[in-house]
Design a protein around this motif. Structure first.
Motif, short mmCIF file in Angstrom:
data_model
loop_
_atom_site.label_atom_id
_atom_site.label_comp_id
_atom_site.label_asym_id
_atom_site.label_seq_id
_atom_site.Cartn_x
_atom_site.Cartn_y
_atom_site.Cartn_z
N ARG A 151 3.45 18.02 0.96
CA ARG A 151 2.82 16.70 0.84
C ARG A 151 3.90 15.63 0.85
NH1 ARG A 151 -2.22 15.75 -2.92
NH2 ARG A 151 -3.04 16.84 -1.10
N VAL A 152 3.78 14.68 1.77
CA VAL A 152 4.74 13.60 1.93
C VAL A 152 4.08 12.28 1.57
CG1 VAL A 152 6.17 12.33 3.56
CG2 VAL A 152 6.03 14.82 3.72
N TYR A 153 4.72 11.54 0.67
CA TYR A 153 4.23 10.21 0.28
C TYR A 153 5.10 9.13 0.94
CZ TYR A 153 1.33 12.33 -3.36
OH TYR A 153 0.39 13.07 -4.04
N ASN B 40 0.84 -1.19 0.00
CA ASN B 40 0.00 0.00 0.00
C ASN B 40 0.88 1.25 0.00
OD1 ASN B 40 -2.34 1.45 -0.04
ND2 ASN B 40 -2.97 0.98 2.05
N SER B 41 0.26 2.41 -0.15
CA SER B 41 0.97 3.69 -0.09
C SER B 41 0.08 4.73 0.57
CB SER B 41 1.37 4.15 -1.50
OG SER B 41 2.31 3.28 -2.06
N LEU B 42 0.72 5.66 1.31
CA LEU B 42 0.00 6.70 2.04
C LEU B 42 0.52 8.07 1.63
CD1 LEU B 42 0.37 5.31 5.71
CD2 LEU B 42 -1.27 4.58 3.96
N TYR B 43 -0.24 9.09 2.01
CA TYR B 43 0.25 10.46 1.86
C TYR B 43 -0.29 11.29 3.02
CZ TYR B 43 -4.37 11.90 0.15
OH TYR B 43 -5.71 12.16 0.04
N ALA B 44 0.41 12.37 3.32
CA ALA B 44 -0.04 13.28 4.37
C ALA B 44 0.45 14.68 4.03
CB ALA B 44 0.49 12.85 5.73
N ASP B 45 -0.39 15.66 4.29
CA ASP B 45 -0.02 17.07 4.12
C ASP B 45 0.42 17.61 5.47
OD1 ASP B 45 -0.71 16.88 1.46
OD2 ASP B 45 -2.74 17.65 1.76
N ILE B 46 1.68 18.02 5.54
CA ILE B 46 2.30 18.42 6.80
C ILE B 46 2.63 19.90 6.77
CG2 ILE B 46 4.32 18.07 8.28
CD1 ILE B 46 4.38 15.15 7.25
N ALA C 131 12.85 14.33 -3.55
CA ALA C 131 12.30 15.64 -3.18
C ALA C 131 12.09 16.48 -4.42
CB ALA C 131 13.25 16.36 -2.22
N GLN C 132 10.99 17.22 -4.43
CA GLN C 132 10.73 18.10 -5.56
C GLN C 132 11.87 19.10 -5.72
OE1 GLN C 132 6.54 18.77 -5.89
NE2 GLN C 132 6.83 20.70 -7.00
N GLU C 133 12.07 19.59 -6.93
CA GLU C 133 13.29 20.35 -7.25
C GLU C 133 13.40 21.70 -6.55
OE1 GLU C 133 13.21 20.29 -11.50
OE2 GLU C 133 14.26 18.36 -11.61
N ASN C 134 12.32 22.18 -5.93
CA ASN C 134 12.43 23.46 -5.20
C ASN C 134 13.00 23.27 -3.79
OD1 ASN C 134 9.87 22.15 -5.08
ND2 ASN C 134 9.06 23.83 -3.86
N PHE C 135 13.26 22.01 -3.39
CA PHE C 135 13.97 21.74 -2.14
C PHE C 135 15.47 21.69 -2.41
CE2 PHE C 135 9.81 19.79 -1.21
CZ PHE C 135 9.54 20.34 0.04
N ASN C 136 16.25 21.99 -1.39
CA ASN C 136 17.70 21.82 -1.44
C ASN C 136 18.07 20.64 -0.54
OD1 ASN C 136 18.84 24.48 -2.82
ND2 ASN C 136 17.13 25.08 -1.50
N VAL C 137 18.85 19.71 -1.08
CA VAL C 137 19.26 18.55 -0.30
C VAL C 137 20.52 18.91 0.48
CG1 VAL C 137 19.87 16.10 -0.34
CG2 VAL C 137 18.34 17.04 -2.09
N LEU C 138 20.43 18.87 1.80
CA LEU C 138 21.55 19.24 2.66
C LEU C 138 22.39 18.03 3.06
CD1 LEU C 138 19.72 21.84 4.95
CD2 LEU C 138 20.82 22.18 2.74
N TYR D 193 0.73 21.39 -3.20
CA TYR D 193 1.91 21.62 -2.36
C TYR D 193 3.14 20.95 -2.96
CZ TYR D 193 -2.11 22.15 0.77
OH TYR D 193 -3.31 22.51 1.32
N PRO D 194 4.33 21.45 -2.62
CA PRO D 194 5.55 20.74 -3.00
C PRO D 194 5.58 19.36 -2.34
CG PRO D 194 6.05 22.50 -1.45
CD PRO D 194 4.63 22.68 -1.87
N THR D 195 6.20 18.39 -3.01
CA THR D 195 6.08 17.01 -2.56
C THR D 195 7.43 16.37 -2.26
OG1 THR D 195 6.08 16.20 -4.84
CG2 THR D 195 3.94 16.65 -3.83
#
Length: 349
Positions: free
Chosen positions: A214-216, A200-206, A320-327, A267-269
């Motif tokens: 939105r996190v999947y 299964n798969s879930l999602y939540a808007d945080i 992560a969607q491209e508008n995030f920066n991976v630290l 939302y960004p995902t």
């Protein structure tokens, strides 16, 4: 230069077959398993094929034969085509952002509740992992219905079990759950509840500050085979191939539903979870479109997340969607499961 002996002609023949197979894998990320499910299985052979070509290249180098150029060329093309396979150095960003979020994904194998493992050890290690890495969001696959550990420090959570597996061969009381734990408010949530599978798969808007994300949490169709080479060697090969082809096809259907849902998100995902497939597959390629693979961006080494008789497999991801920066990104060695937890830190202004 001397002509090849009969034996070396045979070796080069095998070398050529391996080259054709590796070339074929270059197009597999663009071919849907819905149309060609059986041939998609070849994407699982990319890593073995790379090892085979390395051995061929060394063999011809020792023999001082120009035939080594074939495998050298294939390895070079593979490095360009599959740049998500290995990172030589872990990259940790020193940048500071107004907003930061640390997210962990972990297939916990039901916390060993139904298996032969030590449940108390699993519970203790889960607590230690959380205390050490302090994820803001914790996505869990294969969450146990019975005797699940108390996970503290997360005032918001979404734990979901399908009401009925309805899958042939699966006991009616067997429930495979998934969970999203968050330190920040969850304002919306849902599940896909795929038919004819326990996955299964879930999602939540945080909500984090003034932003909503939105996190999947994905757990795509699994192959239903024991994680060992011996099980592949001893099983009915025809049935095994059929089962794997069916799993690839079902994964493609599941991914299509997830992507359609994600594309409508306001939302960004962030997409995390156990994809039950490699980074050489159509499944990964589709989910990674318009996204950043946090391992490819900041990880180090092979990024192995699943134990298959010591063979390195990366089937767990944080995208992560491209508008995030991976630290930062890390594959955590400590585990009580057949998977390793993975964790990424993201930043945005």
């Amino acid at each position: 230069m001397k002509k090849l002996s009969g034996f070396n002609k045979f070796i080069f023949f095998l070398n050529s077959i391996a080259a054709v197979l590796l070339l074929l894998t270059f197009v597999l990320p663009y071919i849907s398993p819905i149309s060609f499910p059986t041939i998609s299985i070849l994407s699982l052979a990319v890593a073995p094929l790379l090892i085979v070509h390395f051995i061929f290249a060394v063999y011809w180098l020792i023999k001082m034969r120009r035939q080594m150029l074939l495998s050298m060329l294939m390895l070079g093309l593979a490095l360009l085509e599959f740049n998500s396979f290995i990172n030589f150095k872990e990259n940790i960003s020193e940048e500071k952002f107004k907003n930061e979020l640390t997210i962990m994904s972990y297939n916990v194998l039901l916390f060993n509740t139904y298996g032969k493992g030590d449940y108390k050890k699993s519970e203790k290690m889960m607590k230690e992992l959380i205390e050490e890495h302090q994820p803001d969001v914790l996505n869990i696959q294969e969450y146990s219905e019975a005797n699940g550990p108390i996970i503290e420090g997360y005032p918001y959570k979404y734990v979901h079990f399908k009401t009925k597996p309805n899958v042939k061969g699966v006991h009616k009381n067997y429930y495979l759950g998934h969970a999203i734990y968050s330190k920040y408010p969850i304002i919306n949530k849902g599940a896909f509840d795929f038919k004819e599978t326990v996955n299964n798969s879930l999602y939540a808007d945080i909500v984090k500050g003034n932003d909503t994300i939105r996190v999947y949490n994905l757990h795509l169709k699994s192959f239903g085979i024991s994680p060992s080479v011996s099980s592949l060697q001893e099983g009915d090969k025809k049935k095994l191939i059929g089962r794997m082809a069916f799993a690839f096809k079902e994964q493609a259907n599941q991914v299509e539903a997830i992507i359609n849902h994600k594309n409508k998100s306001p939302y960004p995902t962030i997409v995390t979870g156990d994809f039950n497939n490699t980074a050489f597959s159509y499944i990964y390629n589709q989910l990674n479109k318009g996204m950043i693979d946090t391992f490819s961006d900041c990880g180090g080494g092979l990024g192995t997340t699943f134990d298959f008789d010591g063979f390195p497999l990366r089937i767990d991801y944080i995208l992560a969607q491209e508008n995030f920066n991976v630290l930062s990104f890390k594959t955590i060695e400590k585990t009580f499961s057949d998977h390793h937890p993975i964790i990424a830190k993201l930043g945005w202004d």
